[in-house]
Each structure stands twice: as C-alpha cells, then as structure tokens.
Design a protein around this motif. Structure first.
Motif, mmCIF file in Angstrom:
data_model
loop_
_atom_site.group_PDB
_atom_site.id
_atom_site.type_symbol
_atom_site.label_atom_id
_atom_site.label_comp_id
_atom_site.label_asym_id
_atom_site.label_seq_id
_atom_site.Cartn_x
_atom_site.Cartn_y
_atom_site.Cartn_z
ATOM 1 N N CYS A 1 -6.597 1.878 -0.795
ATOM 2 C CA CYS A 1 -6.176 2.729 -1.864
ATOM 3 C C CYS A 1 -6.600 2.746 -3.216
ATOM 4 O O CYS A 1 -6.598 4.409 -3.273
ATOM 5 C CB CYS A 1 -4.622 2.089 -2.606
ATOM 6 S SG CYS A 1 -3.072 1.444 -1.361
ATOM 7 N N HIS B 1 -2.963 -3.948 -7.964
ATOM 8 C CA HIS B 1 -3.247 -3.722 -6.498
ATOM 9 C C HIS B 1 -3.845 -3.519 -6.193
ATOM 10 O O HIS B 1 -4.990 -2.986 -5.422
ATOM 11 C CB HIS B 1 -1.657 -2.522 -5.929
ATOM 12 C CG HIS B 1 -1.858 -2.293 -4.833
ATOM 13 N ND1 HIS B 1 -1.269 -3.338 -3.522
ATOM 14 C CD2 HIS B 1 -2.462 -1.212 -3.897
ATOM 15 C CE1 HIS B 1 -1.487 -2.297 -2.427
ATOM 16 N NE2 HIS B 1 -2.399 -1.560 -2.504
ATOM 17 N N CYS C 1 0.773 -1.375 0.222
ATOM 18 C CA CYS C 1 0.130 -0.054 -0.088
ATOM 19 C C CYS C 1 1.111 0.745 0.403
ATOM 20 O O CYS C 1 0.462 2.047 -0.820
ATOM 21 C CB CYS C 1 -0.691 -0.384 1.144
ATOM 22 S SG CYS C 1 -2.421 -1.571 0.824
ATOM 23 N N CYS D 1 -7.229 -3.934 -3.926
ATOM 24 C CA CYS D 1 -7.135 -3.687 -2.779
ATOM 25 C C CYS D 1 -8.122 -2.612 -1.905
ATOM 26 O O CYS D 1 -8.860 -2.901 -2.648
ATOM 27 C CB CYS D 1 -5.941 -2.936 -2.061
ATOM 28 S SG CYS D 1 -5.089 -1.922 -0.331
#
Length: 81
Positions: free
Chosen positions: A45, A38, A12, A42
């Motif tokens: 984020c 990502h 992160c 996630c």
C-alpha cells in the motif's frame, strides 16, 4: 462465538479506497489513524500511495504546462525544468 475485528484494522482494498478518497476530501480521524496503521504494517500500500502522489504531481505540472500554452502572457506559471 464470533470474534470481532479491531476497529482500526483495514484491508488493502479499504486502504486503497481511503488513499483515493483522500485525494478529494479530508478523512475522519478514525480513518486517518487506521490508514496510517495500515501503511506501517503493509508493504504494497505505501507503493500505491507513492504512485498516487506521483500522478498528482504529474497532473499539476501538466495543468501548468497546458495553461502556459493557452495563454502565454499569464504570470505565475512556469514550465517545469
């Protein structure tokens, strides 16, 4: 034996740094792909990404508003509704 992490895996903290860097420059293809992966995996984020986009939009509107106040005869600038 040390296990290597995946080349496109980002933390992160790294993803946040890429999101901020993306405001100033184009990211490399590998960084772009890693960031997208990502963001898909996630929960936090994408919220940070939305906050950055909101700040960019607000600053753009503020700059237009400030430009009108300094030079009222400038064409092309309008106050946001």
């Amino acid at each position: 034996m040390k296990i290597q992490s995946l080349p496109l895996m980002r933390t992160c903290k790294q993803a946040a740094a890429l999101l901020v860097a993306r405001e100033d420059r184009s990211l490399s293809l590998s960084d772009t792909v890693a960031l997208r992966l990502h963001l898909l995996a996630c929960k936090a984020c994408p919220q940070f990404e939305n906050q950055l986009l909101t700040m960019r939009l607000a600053m753009g509107r503020w700059r237009n508003y400030a430009g009108e106040a300094e030079s009222p005869n400038t064409e092309g600038l309008r106050r946001p509704d």
